[in-house]
Scaffold this active site. Sequence first.
Site, PDB file in Angstrom:
ATOM      1  CB  SER A 103     -16.651 -22.710 -57.688  1.00 52.17           C
ATOM      2  OG  SER A 103     -16.860 -23.241 -58.987  1.00 52.17           O
ATOM      3  CG  HIS A 108     -17.257 -21.996 -41.194  1.00 50.73           C
ATOM      4  ND1 HIS A 108     -17.569 -20.669 -41.354  1.00 50.73           N
ATOM      5  CD2 HIS A 108     -17.834 -22.641 -42.239  1.00 50.73           C
ATOM      6  CE1 HIS A 108     -18.310 -20.510 -42.442  1.00 50.73           C
ATOM      7  NE2 HIS A 108     -18.486 -21.697 -42.992  1.00 50.73           N
ATOM      8  CB  CYS A 131     -19.633 -25.389 -61.687  1.00 55.54           C
ATOM      9  SG  CYS A 131     -20.920 -25.056 -60.474  1.00 55.54           S
TER      10      CYS A 131
END
Length: 253
Positions: A103, A108, A131
């Site tokens: 994962s 950002h 996941c």
Amino acid sequence: MEQKLKLYGFNNLTKALSFNIYDVCYAKTAREQHDYVTYINEQYNSERLTNILLNLTDMIGAKVLNISSQDYEPQGASVTLLLAEEHMIPVQGETTLAHLDKSHVTVHTYPEYHPETCLATFRVDIDVATCGEITPLSTLDYLIGSFDSDIITMDYRIRGFTRDLSGKKLFLDHKIKSIQDFIDEKTLAKYDAVDINVYDTNLFHTKMLIKEIDLQNYLFKSDVYELSPKTRLDITDSLRREMIEIFSGRNIF
């Protein structure tokens, strides 16, 4: 905790949460705009963002495999964490690993300002892809509280399928009607929130707009009481217009 589903083999469902926030500020002079970007770069540098994501991974019970972080010139920062659902250690001497599903979490920042509007905008994009049993929705209150959020947009998507012990396909392994159900009521009360969900494809979208504007919180190194009533009204109107357009995703005014 609800009783866990009994599955055949691995849980191959992929859950992706995209969380975007916008913080709007009034910065009229070039010095104010420069100081605003400097403040954002100091307040939301890669070190602090890394700590936020590390706390997030603790909340979802994941193990960090790798961290990549970077600050940019003249502005902005990025952090990426590669995760595993469980500690990748063989159990009782076995040679096979219980969970190999990977994962990731990324963040950002995008500070910017526009001289013509005298407004500065700070955007944070956080993507959590997991996941198996990990559900990133449990981290929403923490994420919202970690940033000054005027506008928030969230997308949550479940892909793939797994099977129960009888072989029946499961395209969803937890109950969800709206992303808002995973946000504290006190937090929701501060925002106008709208859902756009596509239940047939397990796609959920929520966007939120702050209700009240306390003008002092949007002035950068200025005192609201030094401004005339008309100036206060004009600035508040500019802020609200900017927020509405970002919230709506289109140019309106």
